[in-house]
Design a protein around this motif. Structure first.
Motif, PDB file in Angstrom:
ATOM      1  N   TYR A   1       0.586  -1.150   0.129  1.00 18.83           N
ATOM      2  CA  TYR A   1      -0.456   0.277  -0.016  1.00 18.83           C
ATOM      3  C   TYR A   1       0.960   1.193  -0.194  1.00 18.83           C
ATOM      4  CZ  TYR A   1      -3.316  -2.987   1.199  1.00 18.83           C
ATOM      5  OH  TYR A   1      -4.526  -4.315   1.267  1.00 18.83           O
ATOM      6  N   ALA A   2       0.865   2.397  -0.387  1.00 21.56           N
ATOM      7  CA  ALA A   2       1.279   3.102  -0.522  1.00 21.56           C
ATOM      8  C   ALA A   2       1.583   3.601   1.081  1.00 21.56           C
ATOM      9  CB  ALA A   2       0.453   4.668  -1.633  1.00 21.56           C
ATOM     10  N   PHE A   3       0.423   4.113   1.395  1.00 21.29           N
ATOM     11  CA  PHE A   3       0.858   4.494   3.073  1.00 21.29           C
ATOM     12  C   PHE A   3       0.377   3.033   4.052  1.00 21.29           C
ATOM     13  CE2 PHE A   3       0.447   8.062   0.839  1.00 21.29           C
ATOM     14  CZ  PHE A   3       2.057   8.853   1.202  1.00 21.29           C
ATOM     15  N   GLY A   4       1.116   2.773   4.468  1.00 21.23           N
ATOM     16  CA  GLY A   4       0.911   1.890   5.448  1.00 21.23           C
ATOM     17  C   GLY A   4      -0.514   1.480   6.301  1.00 21.23           C
ATOM     18  N   SER A   5      -0.785   2.931   6.893  1.00 22.72           N
ATOM     19  CA  SER A   5      -1.931   3.116   7.698  1.00 22.72           C
ATOM     20  C   SER A   5      -2.991   2.898   6.726  1.00 22.72           C
ATOM     21  CB  SER A   5      -2.343   4.154   7.898  1.00 22.72           C
ATOM     22  OG  SER A   5      -1.657   5.287   7.117  1.00 22.72           O
ATOM     23  N   THR A   6      -3.093   2.762   5.350  1.00 19.90           N
ATOM     24  CA  THR A   6      -4.589   2.286   4.664  1.00 19.90           C
ATOM     25  C   THR A   6      -4.368   1.139   5.394  1.00 19.90           C
ATOM     26  OG1 THR A   6      -3.574   3.777   3.249  1.00 19.90           O
ATOM     27  CG2 THR A   6      -4.909   2.125   2.398  1.00 19.90           C
ATOM     28  N   LEU A   7      -3.880   0.296   5.199  1.00 20.61           N
ATOM     29  CA  LEU A   7      -4.656  -1.287   5.971  1.00 20.61           C
ATOM     30  C   LEU A   7      -4.744  -1.697   6.817  1.00 20.61           C
ATOM     31  CD1 LEU A   7      -4.516  -4.882   4.977  1.00 20.61           C
ATOM     32  CD2 LEU A   7      -2.075  -4.471   5.318  1.00 20.61           C
ATOM     33  N   LYS A   8      -4.434  -1.073   7.136  1.00 20.80           N
ATOM     34  CA  LYS A   8      -4.580  -1.458   9.403  1.00 20.80           C
ATOM     35  C   LYS A   8      -6.022  -0.329   9.420  1.00 20.80           C
ATOM     36  CE  LYS A   8       0.105  -0.785  10.275  1.00 20.80           C
ATOM     37  NZ  LYS A   8       1.098   0.058  10.241  1.00 20.80           N
ATOM     38  N   ALA A   9      -6.202   0.561   9.040  1.00 20.52           N
ATOM     39  CA  ALA A   9      -7.925   1.436   8.986  1.00 20.52           C
ATOM     40  C   ALA A   9      -8.295   0.820   8.389  1.00 20.52           C
ATOM     41  CB  ALA A   9      -7.296   2.960   8.697  1.00 20.52           C
ATOM     42  N   THR A  10      -7.827  -0.051   6.677  1.00 17.48           N
ATOM     43  CA  THR A  10      -9.209  -0.990   6.205  1.00 17.48           C
ATOM     44  C   THR A  10      -9.695  -2.053   7.519  1.00 17.48           C
ATOM     45  OG1 THR A  10      -8.499  -0.496   4.492  1.00 17.48           O
ATOM     46  CG2 THR A  10      -9.427  -1.726   4.307  1.00 17.48           C
ATOM     47  N   VAL A  11      -8.551  -2.312   7.392  1.00 11.35           N
ATOM     48  CA  VAL A  11      -8.375  -3.918   8.049  1.00 11.35           C
ATOM     49  C   VAL A  11      -9.903  -4.140   9.614  1.00 11.35           C
ATOM     50  CG1 VAL A  11      -7.994  -5.971  10.010  1.00 11.35           C
ATOM     51  CG2 VAL A  11      -6.508  -4.928   7.010  1.00 11.35           C
ATOM     52  N   ALA A  12      -9.261  -2.589  10.695  1.00  8.46           N
ATOM     53  CA  ALA A  12     -10.103  -2.232  11.225  1.00  8.46           C
ATOM     54  C   ALA A  12     -12.062  -2.033  10.897  1.00  8.46           C
ATOM     55  CB  ALA A  12      -9.969  -0.949  12.255  1.00  8.46           C
ATOM     56  N   THR A  13     -12.200  -2.068  10.158  1.00  5.51           N
ATOM     57  CA  THR A  13     -13.494  -2.016   9.699  1.00  5.51           C
ATOM     58  C   THR A  13     -13.628  -3.431   8.740  1.00  5.51           C
ATOM     59  OG1 THR A  13     -13.023  -0.652   7.356  1.00  5.51           O
ATOM     60  CG2 THR A  13     -13.506   0.910   9.714  1.00  5.51           C
ATOM     61  N   SER A  14     -13.740  -3.766   8.915  1.00  9.36           N
ATOM     62  CA  SER A  14     -13.864  -5.068   8.018  1.00  9.36           C
ATOM     63  C   SER A  14     -14.535  -6.243   9.285  1.00  9.36           C
ATOM     64  CB  SER A  14     -12.585  -6.307   6.800  1.00  9.36           C
ATOM     65  OG  SER A  14     -11.328  -6.338   8.132  1.00  9.36           O
ATOM     66  N   ALA A  15     -14.455  -8.017   8.189  1.00  8.99           N
ATOM     67  CA  ALA A  15     -14.476  -8.927   9.132  1.00  8.99           C
ATOM     68  C   ALA A  15     -13.479  -9.041  10.147  1.00  8.99           C
ATOM     69  CB  ALA A  15     -15.049  -9.663   8.494  1.00  8.99           C
ATOM     70  N   PHE A  16     -12.753  -8.599   9.161  1.00  7.52           N
ATOM     71  CA  PHE A  16     -10.978  -9.465  10.341  1.00  7.52           C
ATOM     72  C   PHE A  16     -10.885  -8.502  11.717  1.00  7.52           C
ATOM     73  CE2 PHE A  16     -10.210 -11.105   5.795  1.00  7.52           C
ATOM     74  CZ  PHE A  16      -9.787 -12.006   5.736  1.00  7.52           C
ATOM     75  N   GLY A  17     -11.380  -7.111  11.288  1.00  5.69           N
ATOM     76  CA  GLY A  17     -11.041  -6.698  11.872  1.00  5.69           C
ATOM     77  C   GLY A  17     -12.258  -7.183  13.237  1.00  5.69           C
ATOM     78  N   ASP A  18     -13.043  -7.545  13.140  1.00  5.97           N
ATOM     79  CA  ASP A  18     -13.802  -8.575  14.038  1.00  5.97           C
ATOM     80  C   ASP A  18     -13.165  -9.377  14.487  1.00  5.97           C
ATOM     81  OD1 ASP A  18     -15.443  -6.056  13.345  1.00  5.97           O
ATOM     82  OD2 ASP A  18     -17.553  -7.700  12.008  1.00  5.97           O
ATOM     83  N   ILE A  19     -12.659 -10.023  14.307  1.00  9.12           N
ATOM     84  CA  ILE A  19     -12.237 -11.132  14.625  1.00  9.12           C
ATOM     85  C   ILE A  19     -10.996 -10.971  15.119  1.00  9.12           C
ATOM     86  CG2 ILE A  19     -10.689 -13.203  13.999  1.00  9.12           C
ATOM     87  CD1 ILE A  19     -12.442 -13.677  11.667  1.00  9.12           C
ATOM     88  N   VAL A  20     -10.379 -10.001  15.032  1.00 12.41           N
ATOM     89  CA  VAL A  20      -9.593  -9.175  16.115  1.00 12.41           C
ATOM     90  C   VAL A  20     -10.077  -8.723  17.011  1.00 12.41           C
ATOM     91  CG1 VAL A  20      -7.761  -7.503  16.442  1.00 12.41           C
ATOM     92  CG2 VAL A  20      -8.304  -8.938  14.180  1.00 12.41           C
ATOM     93  N   LYS A  21     -11.423  -8.114  17.204  1.00  8.58           N
ATOM     94  CA  LYS A  21     -11.926  -7.533  18.276  1.00  8.58           C
ATOM     95  C   LYS A  21     -11.901  -8.795  19.205  1.00  8.58           C
ATOM     96  CE  LYS A  21     -13.335  -3.213  16.446  1.00  8.58           C
ATOM     97  NZ  LYS A  21     -14.800  -2.345  16.042  1.00  8.58           N
ATOM     98  N   THR A  22     -12.156  -9.926  18.916  1.00 10.15           N
ATOM     99  CA  THR A  22     -13.690 -11.148  19.492  1.00 10.15           C
ATOM    100  C   THR A  22     -12.137 -11.446  19.945  1.00 10.15           C
ATOM    101  OG1 THR A  22     -15.353 -11.287  18.272  1.00 10.15           O
ATOM    102  CG2 THR A  22     -14.662 -13.111  19.645  1.00 10.15           C
ATOM    103  N   VAL A  23     -10.804 -12.160  19.620  1.00 10.16           N
ATOM    104  CA  VAL A  23     -10.007 -12.114  20.386  1.00 10.16           C
ATOM    105  C   VAL A  23      -9.129 -11.708  21.115  1.00 10.16           C
ATOM    106  CG1 VAL A  23      -7.701 -13.857  19.455  1.00 10.16           C
ATOM    107  CG2 VAL A  23      -9.482 -13.786  18.568  1.00 10.16           C
ATOM    108  N   LYS A  24      -9.067 -10.383  20.899  1.00  8.46           N
ATOM    109  CA  LYS A  24      -8.746  -9.847  22.258  1.00  8.46           C
ATOM    110  C   LYS A  24      -9.512  -9.613  23.627  1.00  8.46           C
ATOM    111  CE  LYS A  24      -5.537  -6.293  19.520  1.00  8.46           C
ATOM    112  NZ  LYS A  24      -4.698  -4.999  19.127  1.00  8.46           N
ATOM    113  N   THR A  25     -10.893  -9.506  23.453  1.00 13.21           N
ATOM    114  CA  THR A  25     -11.779  -9.549  24.378  1.00 13.21           C
ATOM    115  C   THR A  25     -11.466 -10.498  25.109  1.00 13.21           C
ATOM    116  OG1 THR A  25     -13.170  -7.842  22.906  1.00 13.21           O
ATOM    117  CG2 THR A  25     -14.028  -9.346  25.368  1.00 13.21           C
ATOM    118  N   ALA A  26     -11.362 -11.935  24.541  1.00  5.48           N
ATOM    119  CA  ALA A  26     -11.069 -13.208  25.081  1.00  5.48           C
ATOM    120  C   ALA A  26      -9.821 -13.621  25.955  1.00  5.48           C
ATOM    121  CB  ALA A  26     -10.986 -14.150  24.539  1.00  5.48           C
ATOM    122  N   VAL A  27      -8.854 -12.566  25.349  1.00  4.83           N
ATOM    123  CA  VAL A  27      -6.797 -13.060  25.516  1.00  4.83           C
ATOM    124  C   VAL A  27      -6.624 -11.288  25.018  1.00  4.83           C
ATOM    125  CG1 VAL A  27      -4.502 -13.569  25.074  1.00  4.83           C
ATOM    126  CG2 VAL A  27      -7.006 -15.139  24.502  1.00  4.83           C
TER     127      VAL A  27
END
Length: 463
Positions: free
Chosen positions: A146-172
């Motif tokens: 990506y032209a800027f790395g923050s683009t990917l991180k922001a996109t993932v945060a609002t995707s289904a992958f971001g939901d998985i991350v939140k679930t895992v971090k809540t549990a662990v």
């Protein structure tokens, strides 16, 4: 080949080659730590100089590596910390952590840990290495595709992958690595989201670094392909008008900058941190749940894991070249170099396999080669602005080319048998999803638990 006889001319040549071929890595690993790439240039000299004075090896090199960079960033919650407190405070945090790791290394050397380090199970080391390499890949990939790395991180945060991350971090809550794993998963499955130009630079540089040895002259020293790739990417950036992320402005060094000795006759252009101030950095409060005990334990684990790299390098030189080494001395050298790292604002350092092999290959005869490299890095800083337009995509390629092959095809893990395979996979998964420190500890626990049930492990499983 045997241990070399001292030859200062060869040391100067070898040290010069090392200084030139390592510059792209210095910038790339600083980006991996989580702060501006130029800081890798301004802080690399002092720790290596200290290492050169303390080590007993003629070839071993030290510095920020992909492993120490990703471990520091993970232990300190780099991205979140920068977002909340700013980069300058993060630099203070990283520097303070280096100091604690330096102290821990020296204390561990004095109590005899150096000899115990070689007893870590192979399965744990193998899985741990793969988990860390996946973390390195996760750190480098955003700026590569990506032209800027923050683009990917922001996109993932609002995707289904971001939901998985939140679930895992809540549990662990300690599963800080899961964000990086999610970034890789999203990037690989959504190529349409890549920036065409950044991805082209990234893939071109990665392929060149990995494959160019097949057609470049054998007389060129290792690392030449890295210099060529980054130089070509920099020229492209200047003439094409590349609009993606670049190294950026490298602060100029004034004539009065740095340390002065003998009434100004000798000047050393390095900036020392306020060491007393670093001891007051709220690292325990902000990163270790307010517990100094947890901070010291984590620093000790970091030191022990770091030392495994040195054990591997030194043991290889001993078996191949008859160069004897002292575990306590090298662990103290690790401690001294980390104290120097903290004093100048660097991330934690450890033995670098690639640079050590280059040092041997280019004819170094003593630790003087390390010192030459360090001095060149220090005194050549005024000329490093040439790297300002270098695309971060090219630097990401340098990092990815070093780990992607083993991440995609983990031959050493697949070669493990029986319970060792279970230990290796468990260590790898835990390291990747949580953090290197937690992963290493869990791997050791899994190993002990399995072998307590199955019986005593064979001698072949411990190295």
């Amino acid at each position: 080949m045997v241990a070399p006889k001292f030859n200062p001319i060869r040391d100067v040549i070898s040290g010069t080659i090392m200084a030139a071929t390592s510059v792209p890595q210095l910038i790339a690993y600083a980006e991996t730590v989580g702060y501006a790439g130029y800081r890798g240039l301004t802080t690399a000299g002092a720790p290596l100089f200290a290492w050169g004075l303390a080590t007993g090896s003629p070839w071993m090199n030290s510095g920020v590596t992909s492993l120490t960079a990703v471990m520091a960033k993970t232990d300190l919650g780099g991205e979140a910390y920068v977002a909340k407190y700013g980069e300058n405070e993060y630099v203070d945090l990283v520097s303070a952590y280096s100091l604690y790791i330096g102290v821990a290394s020296i204390v561990m050397a004095l109590v005899g840990f150096g000899k115990l380090a070689s007893k870590v199970p192979v399965a744990v080391k193998t899985g741990f290495k793969w988990g860390c390499e996946l973390g390195v890949l996760a750190s480098a990939l955003p700026n590569g595709l990506y032209a800027f790395g923050s683009t990917l991180k922001a996109t993932v945060a609002t995707s289904a992958f971001g939901d998985i991350v939140k679930t895992v971090k809540t549990a662990v809550p300690g599963a800080t690595g899961v964000s990086g794993v999610a970034n890789i998963a999203y990037a690989v499955t959504h190529p349409q989201s890549w920036d065409i130009v950044a991805a082209a630079v990234f893939f071109t540089c990665t392929l060149f670094v990995m494959k160019s040895k097949n057609f470049l002259p054998k007389s060129l020293p290792p690392g030449s392909e890295v210099v060529m790739a980054t130089a070509a990417a920099t020229v492209f950036s200047v003439y094409y008008g590349y609009e993606g992320g670049v190294v950026g402005e490298i602060p100029s060094v004034g004539s009065d900058f740095g340390l002065s000795f003998f009434n100004g006759m000798i000047k050393v252009p390095i900036e020392l941190m306020d060491v007393k101030g670093l001891l007051n950095v709220p690292i325990a409060e902000r990163c270790f749940d307010g517990s100094m005990v947890k901070l010291f334990i984590t620093a000790a684990i970091f030191s022990g894991v770091n030392f495994l790299s040195i054990v591997g390098i030194a043991s290889g030189f001993e078996s191949d070249n008859g160069v004897s080494w002292s575990a306590p001395r090298e662990l103290i050298a690790q401690g001294v170099s980390n104290l120097a790292a903290g004093a100048v604002g660097s991330a934690p350092v450890s033995g670098s396999m690639s640079r050590s092999l280059v040092s041997r290959m280019t004819g170094a005869s003593s630790r003087m080669a390390c010192i030459v490299t360090a001095l060149l890095w220090i005194y050549m800083m005024p000329y490093m602005s040439i790297m300002s337009p270098t695309p971060k995509a090219a630097l990401s390629a340098v990092i990815v080319s070093a780990v992607v092959k083993n991440v995609v095809m983990p031959k050493k893990i697949l070669a493990l048998k029986g319970t060792d395979f279970v230990v290796g996979v468990g260590t790898a998964a835990t390291t990747a999803i949580t953090s290197p420190t937690i992963g290493f500890g869990v791997g050791c626990v899994i190993y002990v638990a399995i072998n307590a049930v199955a019986g005593s492990p064979s001698k072949k499983k411990v190295a």
